[in-house]
Write a protein that holds these residues in place. Structure first.
Motif, mmCIF file in Angstrom:
data_model
loop_
_atom_site.group_PDB
_atom_site.id
_atom_site.type_symbol
_atom_site.label_atom_id
_atom_site.label_comp_id
_atom_site.label_asym_id
_atom_site.label_seq_id
_atom_site.Cartn_x
_atom_site.Cartn_y
_atom_site.Cartn_z
ATOM 1 N N UNK A 299 32.836 55.821 39.663
ATOM 2 C CA UNK A 299 31.780 55.076 38.982
ATOM 3 C C UNK A 299 30.974 54.235 39.967
ATOM 4 N N UNK A 300 31.686 53.482 40.811
ATOM 5 C CA UNK A 300 31.025 52.498 41.673
ATOM 6 C C UNK A 300 30.093 53.151 42.682
ATOM 7 N N UNK A 301 30.477 54.313 43.226
ATOM 8 C CA UNK A 301 29.607 54.952 44.213
ATOM 9 C C UNK A 301 28.264 55.334 43.597
ATOM 10 N N UNK A 302 28.286 55.777 42.346
ATOM 11 C CA UNK A 302 27.020 56.117 41.686
ATOM 12 C C UNK A 302 26.191 54.863 41.398
ATOM 13 N N UNK A 303 26.862 53.794 40.963
ATOM 14 C CA UNK A 303 26.136 52.554 40.670
ATOM 15 C C UNK A 303 25.487 52.001 41.934
ATOM 16 N N UNK A 304 26.254 51.961 43.026
ATOM 17 C CA UNK A 304 25.746 51.366 44.266
ATOM 18 C C UNK A 304 24.579 52.187 44.827
ATOM 19 N N UNK A 305 24.705 53.519 44.777
ATOM 20 C CA UNK A 305 23.654 54.353 45.357
ATOM 21 C C UNK A 305 22.449 54.518 44.435
ATOM 22 N N UNK A 306 22.690 54.772 43.150
ATOM 23 C CA UNK A 306 21.600 55.138 42.255
ATOM 24 C C UNK A 306 20.954 53.939 41.573
ATOM 25 N N UNK A 307 21.714 52.884 41.305
ATOM 26 C CA UNK A 307 21.149 51.699 40.657
ATOM 27 C C UNK A 307 20.760 50.652 41.691
ATOM 28 N N UNK A 308 21.661 50.366 42.633
ATOM 29 C CA UNK A 308 21.354 49.357 43.651
ATOM 30 C C UNK A 308 20.511 49.916 44.792
ATOM 31 N N UNK A 309 20.485 51.260 44.925
ATOM 32 C CA UNK A 309 19.613 51.885 45.915
ATOM 33 C C UNK A 309 20.157 51.951 47.321
ATOM 34 N N UNK A 310 21.484 51.896 47.500
ATOM 35 C CA UNK A 310 22.075 51.958 48.832
ATOM 36 C C UNK A 310 22.158 53.410 49.302
ATOM 37 N N UNK A 311 22.128 53.604 50.626
ATOM 38 C CA UNK A 311 22.364 54.917 51.218
ATOM 39 C C UNK A 311 23.865 55.199 51.207
ATOM 40 N N UNK A 312 24.280 56.473 51.464
ATOM 41 C CA UNK A 312 25.726 56.756 51.535
ATOM 42 C C UNK A 312 26.449 55.880 52.555
ATOM 43 N N UNK A 313 25.833 55.669 53.726
ATOM 44 C CA UNK A 313 26.462 54.818 54.740
ATOM 45 C C UNK A 313 26.498 53.370 54.269
ATOM 46 N N UNK A 314 25.403 52.905 53.650
ATOM 47 C CA UNK A 314 25.379 51.547 53.111
ATOM 48 C C UNK A 314 26.414 51.361 52.025
ATOM 49 N N UNK A 315 26.644 52.402 51.221
ATOM 50 C CA UNK A 315 27.662 52.342 50.169
ATOM 51 C C UNK A 315 29.053 52.178 50.768
ATOM 52 N N UNK A 316 29.314 52.911 51.839
ATOM 53 C CA UNK A 316 30.622 52.801 52.497
ATOM 54 C C UNK A 316 30.832 51.385 53.039
ATOM 55 N N UNK A 478 18.735 54.335 33.984
ATOM 56 C CA UNK A 478 19.611 53.338 34.609
ATOM 57 C C UNK A 478 20.289 52.470 33.551
ATOM 58 N N UNK A 479 19.547 52.105 32.516
ATOM 59 C CA UNK A 479 20.121 51.294 31.450
ATOM 60 C C UNK A 479 21.219 52.068 30.715
ATOM 61 N N UNK A 480 20.972 53.367 30.458
ATOM 62 C CA UNK A 480 21.994 54.196 29.809
ATOM 63 C C UNK A 480 23.238 54.318 30.689
ATOM 64 N N UNK A 481 23.035 54.469 31.985
ATOM 65 C CA UNK A 481 24.161 54.562 32.908
ATOM 66 C C UNK A 481 24.973 53.274 32.894
ATOM 67 N N UNK A 482 24.290 52.129 32.841
ATOM 68 C CA UNK A 482 24.984 50.847 32.850
ATOM 69 C C UNK A 482 25.873 50.698 31.605
#
Length: 528
Positions: A299-316, A478-482
């Protein structure tokens, strides 16, 4: 090959000279390197799946099995591989596993196509199945009981941090090179650790009975069938006959395995161990721990990348703080566990994990990293309190000559918990996302509705191609995902809270005794 690798084991048994302090430290380093590589390999390819899809023309189903094929084979071979190490030599089992893993990691570099990639990952999983139990059983056999908790704690801390390490390393590699670089890294690491493993002391059970191949086949089939059903559940739905059929077949095979083991004088696994409070607490605790961990990561990887807009490296890097409490508390297990006992440590740990997950429901579309970070710290503190004590409980409940089997039980519960966590979190996330978004899509054209309803990633890709008109679609998705994420973490937290209640009642405390709710009367007799 087996004979040559095992020949060096013949004069090194349980009665061999105890390794020096320096040899034990070196063994701990090698064991931690090997197990971190195996655990990292479980998650590293998640960040590379978009590139793999483009370069190999893999379908969505094939991409799923690129990741899950490794985990499935690893899970179903763990117990036979652990018993193999106990019977024929744990260092030999480790060397076989490392060799298979390394060769399989080279294959995707020289072969092409998704089928070959899935096959190579499955073979790598077979190698990993020999590596994981061998690393822990070598440690518990080499370290005296007075120092064993600290060594197991460090090993468990490395395992608990392995997923984040895998995301971090793969993110760095993909930032500079193509997806094949991940396999180059695993092949190089495997070759280097194989060389290191040749220098460590070994151990084996010289009086071990022949390997129970019937039991090995039954338990391998049980785990494989059950995990396959769980993995297919998010794709086909939990009510699909195939899902229930495979899970039921897995349970039936496990019952047949238990019945066989109860009849054998020298069973592969003494299933009566699950009636012991410490062993049962350890097995349940690890299963629930990885259920929460991998469900959260999904769940968190999708939230961080798709909602917060982080890159894969930024997510890590965003998830990296998880590693600190896990590692520190795992190392400190030898200090706090004797003082508080298994029951308090695991119960408090599970409550903290449930609390951290529940606090994720406070996140919204504009949340900052600090809003995410403090629930992560609460969660990781709970993970740290549970990780080493549950592993120590399993290993301590089993005789020294069966440490490979005990380690395999420890590892198998991790794999089953991880598969369940991803399946449950994924199913709830997908179902709630669809139900939340569908009513709001009526004003969009049919092609847009079909793509957006599939996932948040697809909805955002469609919105990007729509230009300024895509902003409302992105906001709705994004709202539906949240809302869907809220439902997923609530279910995960609820399951963990129930497990915490069970542990609080069933697990032994500091005095080694269970709660008064289940404690037997004096003399051990029940009144009829």
């Amino acid at each position: 090959m087996v004979d040559s690798l095992m020949s060096s084991e013949q004069d090194i048994g349980a009665r061999a000279t105890e390794p020096s302090s320096r040899a034990r430290v070196w063994l701990l380093v090698v064991a931690c390197l090997a197990v971190s590589m195996v655990v990292s390999s479980m998650v590293a390819l998640n960040t590379a799946l978009p590139d793999i899809a483009v370069r190999t023309s893999a379908t969505q189903s094939q991409l799923t099995w690129v990741v899950d094929g490794y985990t499935l084979v690893l899970a179903c071979l763990l117990l036979p591989a652990g018993a193999f190490g106990d019977r024929y030599g744990r260092r030999g089992a480790l060397l076989i596993g490392l060799a298979v893993f390394t060769v399989a990691s080279v294959a995707p570099i020289v072969v092409d196509g998704p089928v070959a990639l899935i096959a190579s990952r499955a073979v790598a999983g077979a190698g990993a199945a020999f590596v994981m139990p061998a690393t822990l059983s070598l440690l518990t056999a080499a370290y005296p009981k007075s120092q064993r908790s600290k060594a197991v704690g460090i090993w468990a801390g490395v395992v608990g941090s392995g997923a984040v390490l895998g995301f971090l390393v793969s993110g760095i590699l993909l930032h500079f090179w193509a997806w094949q670089s991940i396999f180059w890294a695993f092949a190089g690491a495997g070759a280097l650790i194989t060389a290191f493993a040749c220098t460590v002391p070994s151990s084996r059970d010289e009086d071990a009975a022949p390997l129970d191949w019937r039991g090995a086949v039954l338990i391998g089939a049980a785990v494989a069938l059950f995990v396959f059903g769980v993995v297919e559940a998010p794709i086909r739905g939990w009510s699909h006959p195939l899902v229930w059929g495979f899970m039921a077949a897995g349970v039936a095979s496990s019952v047949a395995f238990a019945a066989l083991q109860l009849r054998l004088p020298a069973p592969l696994l003494d299933v009566r161990l699950f009636a012991r409070p410490d062993f049962a607490t350890g097995a349940l605790g690890i299963t629930i721990l990885f259920f929460a961990n991998f469900g959260f990561f999904f769940i968190a990887m999708q939230y961080i990348q798709l909602v917060m807009g982080y890159s894969p490296l930024g997510t890590a890097f965003a998830l990296a703080p998880l590693m600190v409490p896990v590692f520190v508390l795992s190392i400190a297990t030898g200090w706090y566990l004797p003082r508080v006992g298994l029951r308090a440590a695991v119960t408090v740990g599970l409550v903290l994990i449930a609390t951290g997950l529940s606090c994720l429901r406070l996140l919204d579309l504009d949340s900052s990293y600090l809003d995410l970070a403090w629930p992560l710290i609460v969660m990781s503190t709970g993970i740290g309190l549970c990780t080493a004590p549950t592993t120590s409980a399993i290993m301590g409940a089993v005789p020294d000559e069966k440490q490979g089997v005990a380690s395999a039980v420890n590892d198998a519960t991790r794999e089953i918990g991880a598969a369940l966590g991803i399946a449950v979190a994924g199913s709830i996330l997908a179902g709630r996302y669809t139900s939340e978004l569908r009513p709001d899509l009526a004003r969009f054209p049919e092609p847009v509705r079909e793509r957006a309803i599939g996932s948040l990633a697809e909805a955002l890709a469609v919105a990007d191609r729509m230009g300024p008109q895509g902003a409302p679609l992105a906001e709705l998705a994004k709202s539906a995902f949240l809302h869907a994420m809220d439902s997923s973490v609530l279910v995960l937290a609820s399951v963990i809270a129930v497990a915490a209640l069970f542990v609080a009642i069933w697990a032994p405390g500091r005095d080694g005794r269970q709660s008064r709710l289940v404690r037997r009367p004096a003399g051990g007799r029940h009144r009829g």
